[in-house]
Design a protein around this motif. Structure first.
Motif: not given
Length: 162
Positions: A55-56, A61-62, A100-103
Motif C-alpha cells: 500500500i505505501i 493489495d488484495f 515520505k507522505r502516505f495518504e
C-alpha cells in the motif's frame, strides 16, 4: 528499521518451528484474542506485513483468504512468497523515506496522512503485539514460548573495540 524487520522474520521462523511440535487441531483451535487461532494469527502477521508495504508503495493489495492457507506449510509458503516483495523494499530502506507522505484513504471517506516511517514502525509493532498473544497461548498449552528477546539474536554486531 531493517534490524527490527530481521528480528520479526527471525522470531516468526522460530514460531513456525515451535508450531511443528504442536498438533494441527491446536494450531487451528479458536482462542480468545489475536486473530482467533495460532495459525490464523501467524497468517494475519504475514498478510498485514505484505499489505502495508504494498500500500505505501502504491502497489495493488488484495486480501488473502485464510481458508486457502490453513496449514503450517501453507502459511510458510505464503510468507516466502510475500517476502520476495517485502525484503527488497526493507533492505533498500533509507533515511529519505522516513517522512515520505502516505495518504491512507479510509472506508469512511476520510484521508489520514502519515509518514512512511510511521507505517513501517506500525508493521513492526503489529507483529510484536501478536507474538505476545502467541506467547500467552503457548503457556496455556504448557509449552515454552519463543523468546521475544532482541538481545542475543546476533542482529547487530558489537564494536570489538568497546
Amino acid at each position: 528499521m531493517q534490524t527490527f524487520f530481521r528480528y520479526n522474520w527471525m522470531v516468526r521462523e522460530q514460531w513456525y518451528r515451535w508450531c511443528e511440535e504442536v498438533p494441527q487441531e491446536e494450531l487451528l483451535k479458536e482462542r480468545i484474542g489475536g486473530a482467533g487461532s495460532i495459525l490464523k494469527t501467524l497468517f494475519h502477521i504475514v498478510d498485514v506485513e505484505w499489505s502495508w508495504i504494498q500500500i505505501i508503495q502504491g502497489k495493488p493489495d488484495f486480501q488473502e483468504d485464510f481458508s486457502q492457507h490453513n496449514t503450517l506449510d501453507k502459511v510458510r509458503e505464503l510468507d516466502a512468497k510475500f517476502r520476495l516483495d517485502v525484503e527488497p523494499f526493507v533492505l533498500a530502506w533509507h533515511e529519505g523515506l522516513e517522512r515520505k507522505r502516505f495518504e491512507d484513504h479510509r472506508p469512511d471517506g476520510k484521508i489520514a496522512i502519515d509518514a512512511w516511517g510511521e507505517v513501517m514502525r506500525h508493521v513492526i509493532a503489529h507483529q510484536i503485539h501478536h507474538i505476545g498473544q502467541l506467547s500467552v497461548w503457548s503457556r496455556e498449552l504448557g509449552k515454552t514460548p519463543v523468546s521475544a528477546n532482541v538481545i542475543g539474536k546476533g542482529l547487530i554486531e558489537s564494536d570489538p573495540s568497546i
